[in-house]
Design a protein around this motif. Structure first.
Motif, PDB file in Angstrom:
ATOM      1  N   GLU A 144       0.200  -1.238  -0.273  1.00 52.17           N
ATOM      2  CA  GLU A 144       0.146  -0.174   0.198  1.00 52.17           C
ATOM      3  C   GLU A 144       0.503   1.299  -0.142  1.00 52.17           C
ATOM      4  N   SER A 145       1.938   1.062   0.610  1.00 55.27           N
ATOM      5  CA  SER A 145       3.148   1.842   0.918  1.00 55.27           C
ATOM      6  C   SER A 145       3.766   2.434  -0.354  1.00 55.27           C
ATOM      7  N   GLU A 146       3.800   1.738  -1.236  1.00 51.64           N
ATOM      8  CA  GLU A 146       4.651   1.744  -2.841  1.00 51.64           C
ATOM      9  C   GLU A 146       3.527   1.403  -4.198  1.00 51.64           C
ATOM     10  N   ARG A 147       2.031   1.600  -3.749  1.00 54.58           N
ATOM     11  CA  ARG A 147       1.116   1.724  -4.996  1.00 54.58           C
ATOM     12  C   ARG A 147       1.435   1.951  -6.095  1.00 54.58           C
ATOM     13  N   HIS A 148       1.719   3.371  -6.077  1.00 56.50           N
ATOM     14  CA  HIS A 148       2.133   3.814  -7.004  1.00 56.50           C
ATOM     15  C   HIS A 148       3.119   3.291  -8.127  1.00 56.50           C
ATOM     16  N   ARG A 149       3.901   1.949  -7.619  1.00 53.42           N
ATOM     17  CA  ARG A 149       4.390   1.203  -8.445  1.00 53.42           C
ATOM     18  C   ARG A 149       3.482  -0.175  -9.585  1.00 53.42           C
TER      19      ARG A 149
END
Length: 215
Positions: free
Chosen positions: A109-114
């Protein structure tokens, strides 16, 4: 076979009446019964050596081969997703991300931009979509080969494999999925690579790998 043998009962067994009764020779027909017993035993051993052992080896070979192809599938799929997300170390990291925990962590979730970047790239660049389709087809072919070449008595396993194959086919051909293919394809990839279930949520095991080991 023991009761038809001409060999005397072992002295150490004489204190056990039931054992003596079991081993004591028949009054008549000993030779015929003994020969039949030996023939039956030889037939069983021959069947084990000629039928059972090769079948077991073949099953083990196909199971291990399928496990290897499934591992390759996850590595190549991870590579595609990493590359689509713009990761310059996509090849090196793809080996790590075959572990669903690592994949889940990388696209957390914290790296969902990936994750969104990867799906957007697949949407805009047909080559990524083709790569995913190729990997899906290769894995499907391996599962079909196993189904067609060994006898599987586990009905739950057969049903699971067929559901997987049918879902892969529908993803590529059904208008329900092809209308927004990347959305459904992304869900399929996440379920496999992150070991996610829409019913149970996050799993702590790889379901497909576990089912393959039941072959």
């Amino acid at each position: 076979m023991f009761k038809s043998s001409n060999e005397p009962v072992l002295a150490s067994l004489e204190q056990y009446p039931q054992a003596v009764a079991l081993m004591t020779q028949f009054e008549i027909g000993n030779t015929v019964i003994f020969n039949i017993s030996v023939g039956y035993l030889v037939s069983v051993l021959f069947w084990l050596l000629v039928v059972v052992a090769p079948h077991s080896r073949r099953r083990a070979i196909l199971r291990n081969n399928l496990l290897m192809h499934y591992s390759d599938f996850k590595r190549d799929l991870a590579h595609t997703m990493l590359d689509a997300a713009g990761d310059r170390d996509s090849y090196e990291k793809s080996f790590e991300l075959t572990d669903f925990r690592k994949f889940r962590e990388y696209f957390s979730e914290s790296e969902r931009h990936r994750w969104h970047a990867a799906l957007n790239a697949i949407q805009s660049d047909a080559s990524y979509l083709t790569d995913v389709h190729v990997e899906m087809d290769l894995l499907s072919d391996e599962f079909r080969y196993v189904l067609n070449n060994i006898e599987i008595s586990d009905q739950e396993l057969i049903a699971f494999i067929k559901r997987l194959l049918n879902y892969v086919y529908r993803l590529k051909h059904s208008p329900t999925f092809t209308g927004d293919e990347v959305k459904y394809l992304g869900g399929f990839i996440w379920e496999i690579m992150a070991s996610w279930s829409t019913i149970d949520g996050q799993r702590d095991f790889d379901l497909i790998e576990r089912m393959i080991r039941r072959i």
